[in-house]
Motif scaffolding. Structure first.
Motif, short mmCIF file in Angstrom:
data_model
loop_
_atom_site.label_atom_id
_atom_site.label_comp_id
_atom_site.label_asym_id
_atom_site.label_seq_id
_atom_site.Cartn_x
_atom_site.Cartn_y
_atom_site.Cartn_z
N SER A 323 -19.11 -13.09 -13.38
CA SER A 323 -18.73 -11.87 -12.68
C SER A 323 -17.97 -10.96 -13.63
CB SER A 323 -17.84 -12.21 -11.48
OG SER A 323 -16.59 -12.72 -11.93
N GLY A 324 -17.53 -9.80 -13.12
CA GLY A 324 -16.67 -8.93 -13.91
C GLY A 324 -15.32 -9.58 -14.14
N THR A 325 -14.55 -9.04 -15.09
CA THR A 325 -13.23 -9.60 -15.40
C THR A 325 -12.33 -9.56 -14.18
OG1 THR A 325 -13.43 -8.88 -17.69
CG2 THR A 325 -11.22 -9.42 -16.91
N VAL A 326 -12.32 -8.42 -13.48
CA VAL A 326 -11.56 -8.30 -12.24
C VAL A 326 -12.47 -8.70 -11.08
CG1 VAL A 326 -10.35 -6.74 -10.67
CG2 VAL A 326 -10.04 -6.50 -13.14
N VAL A 327 -12.06 -9.75 -10.37
CA VAL A 327 -12.88 -10.27 -9.26
C VAL A 327 -12.54 -9.55 -7.95
CG1 VAL A 327 -13.35 -12.31 -7.86
CG2 VAL A 327 -13.23 -12.49 -10.34
N ALA A 328 -11.25 -9.35 -7.70
CA ALA A 328 -10.82 -8.65 -6.49
C ALA A 328 -9.56 -7.86 -6.81
CB ALA A 328 -10.55 -9.64 -5.35
N GLU A 329 -9.54 -6.60 -6.34
CA GLU A 329 -8.39 -5.73 -6.61
C GLU A 329 -7.97 -5.05 -5.31
OE1 GLU A 329 -7.09 -2.53 -10.03
OE2 GLU A 329 -9.19 -2.57 -9.37
N VAL A 330 -6.68 -5.18 -4.99
CA VAL A 330 -6.13 -4.61 -3.76
C VAL A 330 -5.05 -3.60 -4.14
CG1 VAL A 330 -4.77 -5.13 -1.70
CG2 VAL A 330 -6.61 -6.67 -2.38
N ARG A 331 -5.12 -2.40 -3.57
CA ARG A 331 -4.14 -1.36 -3.87
C ARG A 331 -3.69 -0.68 -2.57
NH1 ARG A 331 -3.56 -3.79 -7.54
NH2 ARG A 331 -4.07 -3.46 -9.74
N GLU A 332 -2.36 -0.65 -2.37
CA GLU A 332 -1.76 0.06 -1.24
C GLU A 332 -2.42 -0.33 0.09
OE1 GLU A 332 0.86 2.53 -1.40
OE2 GLU A 332 1.08 1.60 -3.37
N LEU A 333 -2.71 -1.61 0.23
CA LEU A 333 -3.45 -2.07 1.42
C LEU A 333 -2.49 -2.34 2.58
CD1 LEU A 333 -6.47 -4.39 1.58
CD2 LEU A 333 -4.55 -4.87 3.08
N THR A 334 -2.84 -1.81 3.74
CA THR A 334 -2.06 -2.01 4.96
C THR A 334 -3.00 -2.49 6.06
OG1 THR A 334 -0.43 -0.32 4.41
CG2 THR A 334 -0.67 -0.86 6.74
N LYS A 335 -2.54 -3.46 6.85
CA LYS A 335 -3.34 -3.96 7.96
C LYS A 335 -2.49 -4.04 9.22
CE LYS A 335 -6.49 -5.81 10.53
NZ LYS A 335 -7.54 -4.97 11.10
N ASN A 336 -2.96 -3.40 10.28
CA ASN A 336 -2.30 -3.45 11.58
C ASN A 336 -3.25 -4.05 12.61
OD1 ASN A 336 0.11 -1.94 10.76
ND2 ASN A 336 -1.26 -0.17 10.65
N TYR A 337 -2.69 -4.83 13.52
CA TYR A 337 -3.42 -5.27 14.72
C TYR A 337 -2.77 -4.53 15.88
CZ TYR A 337 -5.46 -9.14 12.06
OH TYR A 337 -6.17 -9.91 11.14
N GLY A 338 -3.36 -3.40 16.24
CA GLY A 338 -2.71 -2.56 17.25
C GLY A 338 -1.39 -2.04 16.71
N LYS A 339 -0.30 -2.32 17.44
CA LYS A 339 1.02 -1.88 17.00
C LYS A 339 1.68 -2.87 16.04
CE LYS A 339 2.03 0.75 21.22
NZ LYS A 339 2.95 0.90 22.37
N LEU A 340 1.06 -4.03 15.88
CA LEU A 340 1.64 -5.07 15.02
C LEU A 340 1.21 -4.86 13.58
CD1 LEU A 340 3.19 -7.76 14.68
CD2 LEU A 340 1.01 -8.93 15.12
N ASN A 341 2.19 -4.66 12.70
CA ASN A 341 1.92 -4.50 11.27
C ASN A 341 2.03 -5.87 10.59
OD1 ASN A 341 3.68 -3.42 8.39
ND2 ASN A 341 1.49 -3.19 8.72
N VAL A 342 0.94 -6.30 9.93
CA VAL A 342 0.91 -7.61 9.28
C VAL A 342 1.09 -7.49 7.77
CG1 VAL A 342 -0.46 -9.70 8.91
CG2 VAL A 342 -0.58 -8.52 11.10
N LEU A 343 0.39 -6.54 7.15
CA LEU A 343 0.50 -6.30 5.71
C LEU A 343 0.81 -4.82 5.49
CD1 LEU A 343 -2.67 -8.30 4.57
CD2 LEU A 343 -0.29 -9.05 4.34
N LYS A 344 1.73 -4.54 4.56
CA LYS A 344 2.15 -3.17 4.36
C LYS A 344 2.13 -2.80 2.87
CE LYS A 344 5.81 0.13 5.51
NZ LYS A 344 7.13 0.31 6.15
N GLU A 345 1.17 -1.96 2.50
CA GLU A 345 1.09 -1.37 1.16
C GLU A 345 1.19 -2.43 0.07
OE1 GLU A 345 4.14 1.57 1.09
OE2 GLU A 345 3.09 2.92 2.46
N ILE A 346 0.32 -3.44 0.15
CA ILE A 346 0.36 -4.53 -0.83
C ILE A 346 -0.58 -4.25 -2.00
CG2 ILE A 346 0.96 -6.22 0.94
CD1 ILE A 346 -1.93 -7.31 0.62
N ASP A 347 -0.25 -4.82 -3.16
CA ASP A 347 -1.07 -4.72 -4.37
C ASP A 347 -1.26 -6.12 -4.95
OD1 ASP A 347 -1.13 -1.81 -4.48
OD2 ASP A 347 0.97 -1.93 -5.09
N LEU A 348 -2.47 -6.42 -5.39
CA LEU A 348 -2.68 -7.64 -6.17
C LEU A 348 -4.02 -7.56 -6.89
CD1 LEU A 348 -4.90 -9.79 -4.74
CD2 LEU A 348 -3.05 -10.10 -3.15
#
Length: 647
Positions: A323-348
């Motif tokens: 595969s490419g050198t970078v397999v997965a890249e996450v930037r400023e990722l936020t995930k909400n389930y309705g009003k519940l915030n689980v992940l907030k602006e994560i990077d990896l």
């Protein structure tokens, strides 16, 4: 404490236990081990009184209290988490209710000189003494500590139990058993639904517990940390080793070699005897010797050796496409389930060839991010997969995607290619599908069997990124070793969501910690991460339990993380502040105890004309209870700060 004598259990013509005997002593920490189906869970049920053996005696003294946690148990709705946990203190709750009723009756009576009135006063005094002796003033604090230790947040305490998943419901039941403080814990796979921090809390709790523990677990690190005795169940018999699991493996290997030598010798003797009988059966001059040998063979107790293992079996994942050198890249990722915030602006960023672990408490977003990488969930922000990335995904629901009409063998045969097709039965055997099991249709398999089959299927598919969500939950020790070695040898990229420290040790080289809606990267192995985090329940882990080279790494990490002068200054300031608060609280406790003592004397001569006096008495006791709880919290905070001074 518990004695088992000549226990026999059989069903359908199969003898599970062939007259086993054992004794559980007050300080024992016993790990029950053996193949799946050997009878570990059955033995726990019999010890707990939930199953009756065909023969034999199980003796449990009447004053010995048992705390039994089965793998699957009934749960009841209608209470909050806290209310359900508090039911463990049934006697305290009954006393509290009775004291309240008597106090109310005393307050409404006017026959102050009657025998009945004095009898009520005696009862309320007696019940109060019993209430205090049982810890009635601080049992709620004990409930809170236990629930938090098992991963609940204070905001969960007022939620209905019906709102929680099966795994969290099991935690509530485990909390109730721990709070009852039984003389003997009987625990069947207690870590199955716990995250890594909760496992460590439970480990610390059981290690220092004053009673006995008998447990079944496939978590090797958990067994090693707690047990001082290992009982193996195999071929209907038990072998008792005065050691933890790791030492047991060494001792068991030595015993196995001795057994095998004895078995080989016996087989040779049997063959020689049968040959003599066959040769001289019809010679009159040898009739006596022949009959003697026939009787000897009939009386002979045949030795058996457990056909446990194809231990040399090694399964490899197919070579990973580049595969490419970078397999997965996450930037400023936020995930909400309705009003519940689980992940907030994560990077990896995960690069080719990395083997990483996602760890943290349940509900912090580990599985959520794994599913986002799989493109199964919507999100805000950016997530990009690298060039030519092909994903193999394992989660509990993967088992439901298998074709129910195929047999176990056909499920694997349809995807196996090349030489591996000649080893399908061996591979399935490594994951506990043996004999006729391979001809079963998928639709008749249990949830655990389907999960194992889904894992075998994944191991034979050509991918270059493996995303594994709790892959070891339904695997025994041997299956876990097979999977772990295959992952170590795998040349692709691996993301593992897991709480199994022993499985992750030596496998991952990077740990991503999920906490407070954020993700933090920690380079190094799982034990280095745990040391670096200084997780409280790991503070007793001795360095001798770690490999020597890992000790050196840990020492370097610890030296690099000494707190700065300014941080130490701030810690000392906070310690001084808390110590003053403790001193003030202790003075308030002393004052309240003096007032209650005075009230006790007043109540002895009360004529009941003033009901306010009883209300005042109850308020003082409640104030004392609150102050005692405040004092405990302050001491916990002081201990945490004192520990930080040594970091």
């Amino acid at each position: 404490m518990i004695s088992v004598d000549q226990l026999v259990v059989s069903f359908g013509g199969f003898e599970l236990f062939k007259g086993i005997s054992l004794l559980v002593s007050p300080k024992d920490r016993i790990g029950l081990v053996g193949k799946n189906g050997a009878g570990k869970s059955t033995l726990l049920k019999i010890l707990a009184g939930h199953q009756v053996p065909n023969e034999g005696v199980v003796s449990v003294p009447s004053d010995v209290r048992l705390g039994y946690l089965p793998q699957h148990m009934e749960v009841f709705d209608g209470r909050t988490v806290f209310e359900e946990a508090v039911t463990s203190f049934e006697e305290i709750l009954n006393l509290e209710k009775r004291i309240e009723e008597i106090n109310h009756e005393i307050a409404t009576r006017t026959d102050y000189e009657s025998a009945e009135y004095h009898r009520l006063l005696d009862h309320v005094t007696e019940f109060n003494e019993r209430f205090h002796m049982l810890g009635g003033n601080n049992f709620e604090a004990e409930v809170e500590r236990t629930l938090i230790g098992l991963g609940f947040k204070r905001s969960d305490f007022t939620r209905q139990t019906s709102e929680f998943s099966g795994g969290w419901r099991m935690r509530i039941e485990l909390a109730k058993i721990l709070l009852k403080r039984p003389d003997v814990f009987l625990l069947d796979e207690p870590t199955n639904h716990l995250d890594i921090e909760s496992i460590q809390w439970l480990e610390d709790f059981l290690r220092t517990y004053n009673g006995a523990v008998v447990l079944v677990s496939h978590d090797r690190a958990f067994l090693d940390a707690i047990t001082n005795r290992t009982i193996e169940i195999t071929l209907g018999r038990t072998y008792d080793f005065k050691s933890n699991y790791s030492k047991y493996l060494i001792l068991r290997k030595e015993l196995k070699e001795t057994q095998m030598a004895a078995y080989v010798n016996q087989q040779k003797m049997i063959a020689d005897t049968e040959e003599f009988i066959a040769r001289f059966r019809y010679q009159a001059t040898k009739a006596v010797q022949v009959q003697s040998r026939v009787k000897a063979l009939d009386r002979l107790e045949r030795l058996e050796v457990d056909d446990e293992d194809n231990s040399t079996l090694r399964i490899k994942f197919p070579p990973a496409l580049r595969s490419g050198t970078v397999v997965a890249e996450v930037r400023e990722l936020t995930k909400n389930y309705g009003k519940l915030n689980v992940l907030k602006e994560i990077d990896l960023t995960i690069e080719r060839g990395e083997k990483v672990a996602f760890v943290g408490k349940n509900g912090e977003g580990k599985t959520t991010l794994a599913r986002i990488i799989m493109n199964e969930l919507e999100y805000q922000g950016e997530m990009k997969l690298g060039h030519n990335v092909k994903i193999g995904y394992y989660a509990q629901n993967q088992a439901n995607l298998l074709d129910p009409e195929l047999t176990v063998f056909d499920t694997i045969d349809r995807i196996a290619v090349g030489e591996i097709r000649t080893k399908i039965r061996n591979i399935l055997g490594g994951f506990m599908f043996s004999g006729d099991d391979v001809e079963k249709k998928v639709r008749v398999l249990s949830g655990g069997e389907r999960s194992r089959l889904a894992m075998v299927k994944l191991m034979l598919e050509p991918v270059n990124l493996l995303v594994l969500d709790e892959p070891t939950n339904h695997l025994d020790m041997r299956s876990k070793e097979i999977l772990k070695q295959a992952l170590v040898d795998y040349d692709g990229t691996v993301i593992i969501v897991s709480h199994d420290r022993e499985f992750l040790d030596g496998l991952v080289n990077c740990v991503y910690e999920f906490k407070d809606k954020k993700v933090k990267q920690h380079l190094g192995g799982i034990y280095e991460f745990l040391r670096r985090k200084k997780i409280e329940s790991m503070k007793e882990l001795e360095k001798k339990d770690l490999p020597l080279n890992q000790e050196v790494k840990v020492q370097k990490v610890e030296e690099a993380e000494k707190v700065s002068f300014e941080e130490r200054k701030e810690i000392n300031k906070n310690i001084s502040k808390i110590e003053k608060s403790i001193e003030k609280t202790e003075q308030e406790i002393t004052n309240l105890e003096s007032k209650i003592e005075e009230m006790d004397k007043t109540l002895e001569h009360a004529d009941g004309t003033d009901p306010e006096i009883f209300k005042k008495y109850e308020r003082l006791k409640k104030d004392l209870e609150n102050k005692m709880y405040e004092w405990e919290i302050l001491h916990e905070q002081l201990e945490e700060l004192a520990a930080k001074k040594t970091w």
